[in-house]
Design a protein around this motif. Structure first.
Motif, PDB file in Angstrom:
ATOM      1  N   PRO A 209     -22.159  10.354  -8.875  1.00  0.00           N
ATOM      2  CA  PRO A 209     -22.813   9.914  -7.633  1.00  0.00           C
ATOM      3  C   PRO A 209     -23.239   8.453  -7.708  1.00  0.00           C
ATOM      4  N   GLY A 210     -22.921   7.723  -6.645  1.00  0.00           N
ATOM      5  CA  GLY A 210     -23.273   6.313  -6.570  1.00  0.00           C
ATOM      6  C   GLY A 210     -22.274   5.373  -7.213  1.00  0.00           C
ATOM      7  N   GLU A 211     -21.270   5.908  -7.901  1.00  0.00           N
ATOM      8  CA  GLU A 211     -20.288   5.072  -8.580  1.00  0.00           C
ATOM      9  C   GLU A 211     -19.060   4.819  -7.699  1.00  0.00           C
ATOM     10  N   THR A 212     -18.342   3.761  -8.046  1.00  0.00           N
ATOM     11  CA  THR A 212     -17.028   3.482  -7.466  1.00  0.00           C
ATOM     12  C   THR A 212     -15.973   3.751  -8.526  1.00  0.00           C
ATOM     13  N   SER A 213     -14.902   4.384  -8.132  1.00  0.00           N
ATOM     14  CA  SER A 213     -13.864   4.777  -9.085  1.00  0.00           C
ATOM     15  C   SER A 213     -13.144   3.566  -9.661  1.00  0.00           C
ATOM     16  N   PRO A 214     -12.504   3.732 -10.835  1.00  0.00           N
ATOM     17  CA  PRO A 214     -11.524   2.736 -11.273  1.00  0.00           C
ATOM     18  C   PRO A 214     -10.369   2.688 -10.274  1.00  0.00           C
ATOM     19  N   SER A 215      -9.591   1.629 -10.339  1.00  0.00           N
ATOM     20  CA  SER A 215      -8.464   1.481  -9.415  1.00  0.00           C
ATOM     21  C   SER A 215      -7.383   2.525  -9.701  1.00  0.00           C
ATOM     22  N   PHE A 216      -6.802   3.058  -8.632  1.00  0.00           N
ATOM     23  CA  PHE A 216      -5.607   3.885  -8.739  1.00  0.00           C
ATOM     24  C   PHE A 216      -4.627   3.371  -7.701  1.00  0.00           C
ATOM     25  N   TRP A 217      -3.365   3.774  -7.817  1.00  0.00           N
ATOM     26  CA  TRP A 217      -2.300   3.070  -7.107  1.00  0.00           C
ATOM     27  C   TRP A 217      -1.456   4.013  -6.265  1.00  0.00           C
ATOM     28  N   GLY A 218      -0.894   3.467  -5.192  1.00  0.00           N
ATOM     29  CA  GLY A 218       0.025   4.205  -4.344  1.00  0.00           C
ATOM     30  C   GLY A 218       0.970   3.242  -3.651  1.00  0.00           C
ATOM     31  N   ARG A 219       2.046   3.791  -3.130  1.00  0.00           N
ATOM     32  CA  ARG A 219       3.075   2.940  -2.508  1.00  0.00           C
ATOM     33  C   ARG A 219       2.550   2.289  -1.238  1.00  0.00           C
ATOM     34  N   ALA A 220       2.917   1.038  -1.051  1.00  0.00           N
ATOM     35  CA  ALA A 220       2.507   0.257   0.110  1.00  0.00           C
ATOM     36  C   ALA A 220       3.648   0.152   1.108  1.00  0.00           C
ATOM     37  N   PRO A 221       3.330  -0.113   2.384  1.00  0.00           N
ATOM     38  CA  PRO A 221       4.408  -0.354   3.357  1.00  0.00           C
ATOM     39  C   PRO A 221       5.121  -1.661   3.045  1.00  0.00           C
ATOM     40  N   LEU A 222       6.404  -1.694   3.329  1.00  0.00           N
ATOM     41  CA  LEU A 222       7.182  -2.900   3.071  1.00  0.00           C
ATOM     42  C   LEU A 222       6.696  -4.080   3.899  1.00  0.00           C
ATOM     43  N   THR A 223       6.057  -3.788   5.028  1.00  0.00           N
ATOM     44  CA  THR A 223       5.559  -4.865   5.887  1.00  0.00           C
ATOM     45  C   THR A 223       4.386  -5.607   5.268  1.00  0.00           C
ATOM     46  N   GLY A 224       3.730  -5.000   4.272  1.00  0.00           N
ATOM     47  CA  GLY A 224       2.565  -5.627   3.672  1.00  0.00           C
ATOM     48  C   GLY A 224       1.345  -5.615   4.565  1.00  0.00           C
ATOM     49  N   SER A 225       1.326  -4.724   5.565  1.00  0.00           N
ATOM     50  CA  SER A 225       0.227  -4.673   6.528  1.00  0.00           C
ATOM     51  C   SER A 225      -0.517  -3.348   6.439  1.00  0.00           C
ATOM     52  N   LEU A 226      -1.847  -3.406   6.353  1.00  0.00           N
ATOM     53  CA  LEU A 226      -2.656  -2.197   6.360  1.00  0.00           C
ATOM     54  C   LEU A 226      -2.517  -1.431   7.668  1.00  0.00           C
ATOM     55  N   GLU A 227      -2.154  -2.121   8.737  1.00  0.00           N
ATOM     56  CA  GLU A 227      -1.988  -1.456  10.029  1.00  0.00           C
ATOM     57  C   GLU A 227      -0.816  -0.480  10.018  1.00  0.00           C
ATOM     58  N   ASP A 228       0.063  -0.600   9.031  1.00  0.00           N
ATOM     59  CA  ASP A 228       1.204   0.304   8.922  1.00  0.00           C
ATOM     60  C   ASP A 228       0.915   1.467   7.976  1.00  0.00           C
ATOM     61  N   MET A 229      -0.382   1.718   7.730  1.00  0.00           N
ATOM     62  CA  MET A 229      -0.796   2.869   6.931  1.00  0.00           C
ATOM     63  C   MET A 229      -1.795   3.691   7.732  1.00  0.00           C
ATOM     64  N   GLU A 230      -1.679   5.010   7.625  1.00  0.00           N
ATOM     65  CA  GLU A 230      -2.600   5.911   8.326  1.00  0.00           C
ATOM     66  C   GLU A 230      -2.921   7.098   7.420  1.00  0.00           C
ATOM     67  N   PRO A 231      -4.207   7.361   7.123  1.00  0.00           N
ATOM     68  CA  PRO A 231      -4.533   8.527   6.303  1.00  0.00           C
ATOM     69  C   PRO A 231      -4.268   9.817   7.075  1.00  0.00           C
ATOM     70  N   VAL A 232      -3.668  10.788   6.417  1.00  0.00           N
ATOM     71  CA  VAL A 232      -3.386  12.059   7.079  1.00  0.00           C
ATOM     72  C   VAL A 232      -4.086  13.230   6.395  1.00  0.00           C
ATOM     73  N   THR A 233      -4.191  13.215   5.067  1.00  0.00           N
ATOM     74  CA  THR A 233      -4.904  14.279   4.365  1.00  0.00           C
ATOM     75  C   THR A 233      -5.712  13.691   3.216  1.00  0.00           C
ATOM     76  N   LEU A 234      -6.788  14.372   2.887  1.00  0.00           N
ATOM     77  CA  LEU A 234      -7.588  14.018   1.721  1.00  0.00           C
ATOM     78  C   LEU A 234      -7.964  15.299   0.991  1.00  0.00           C
ATOM     79  N   MET A 235      -7.575  15.386  -0.282  1.00  0.00           N
ATOM     80  CA  MET A 235      -7.967  16.516  -1.120  1.00  0.00           C
ATOM     81  C   MET A 235      -8.877  15.973  -2.216  1.00  0.00           C
ATOM     82  N   TYR A 236     -10.005  16.642  -2.442  1.00  0.00           N
ATOM     83  CA  TYR A 236     -10.902  16.198  -3.502  1.00  0.00           C
ATOM     84  C   TYR A 236     -11.560  17.407  -4.148  1.00  0.00           C
TER      85      TYR A 236
END
Length: 257
Positions: free
Chosen positions: A206-233
């Motif tokens: 609680p209160g911490e920020t995770s270390p960095s983890f990685w995932g594939r990015a859109p070829l456009t290099g724009s965050l607008e071309d990404m949309e979250p659809v599911t989150l499992m935790y």
């Protein structure tokens, strides 16, 4: 979500009712399938893409297509466990075979749809042109002890080289009172219409920020071309590990795996 689908499958065996004499509320003609031409990644992996369109006013929860082709000796399968809203096109899925779409013959389609608290599990036999339909009440909505908005993520967008897939570093912050031990967010990359996952098993207090983890990015290099659809935790408390999945499209929670 897959666990929910199988739990619901067990539920309709117990409580559902057959309705073979009538058509389902959504017939296969309202869910047209498109098989893409043969594709080859730069890695040399060959595959065949597929999408379907939801032209109904129901939500599609899962979509499982069985097919065959003279090009291969074994059955062909295309699976979607993604929520597809009315008038949406599904994300791409693929079959890890190099196939000619014109040679593919559909054999069976199983799909699950929902509306107004009722879920329908439908099987269609293409050769017999026959439906099997079962229906049951949806599981009640619930709000878990740890909610998705208590675990906000942040993606560091780095400009990708042209036509070169790239991963982006991501972190999430644990604003809950529980220890998070697993976090997986599914991102729709709009430029390619594919879902890719950002995933970590780091323990985050609680209160911490995770270390960095990685995932594939859109070829456009724009965050607008990404949309979250599911989150499992998954979090850990005195009762053990608790797993939850959140669907951004329906804004509903379900048991995780």
């Amino acid at each position: 979500m897959r666990r929910l689908v199988f739990l619901l499958f067990a539920a309709f065996i117990l409580f559902g009712c057959d309705s073979n004499s009538t058509l389902p509320p959504v017939t296969v003609d309202l869910l047209p399938i498109e098989i893409s031409p043969k594709s080859t990644e730069k890695t040399g992996m060959k595959y065949t893409n597929a999408t379907f369109s939801n032209q109904s006013d129901y939500i599609v929860n899962s979509f499982l297509l069985d097919a065959k082709s003279e090009e291969v000796d074994e059955p062909i399968h295309f699976y979607w466990f993604d929520t597809v809203l009315p008038q949406e096109i599904s994300p791409k899925t693929n079959c890890l075979k190099d196939l000619d779409p014109a040679q593919i013959e559909y054999t069976q389609l199983e799909y699950q749809i929902s509306k107004d608290g009722i879920i329908y599990q439908i099987t269609y036999d293409f050769s017999k042109e026959k439906y099997e339909v079962k229906s049951f009440e949806d599981l009640p909505d619930f709000t878990p002890e740890v909610t998705y908005d208590q675990l906000p993520y942040q993606i560091d967008a780095v400009i990708a080289e042209e036509d070169s897939p790239q991963s982006w570093p991501t972190v999430f912050t644990n604003n809950s009172d529980q220890i998070i031990v697993e976090y997986r967010i599914g991102m729709l990359l709009k430029d390619v219409n594919e879902i890719h996952y950002y995933y970590t098993e780091d323990t985050v207090f609680p209160g911490e920020t995770s270390p960095s983890f990685w995932g594939r990015a859109p070829l456009t290099g724009s965050l607008e071309d990404m949309e979250p659809v599911t989150l499992m935790y998954i979090w850990k408390d005195e009762d053990g590990e608790q797993s939850v999945e959140f669907d951004y499209k329906t804004q509903k929670y379900s048991e995780g795996y």
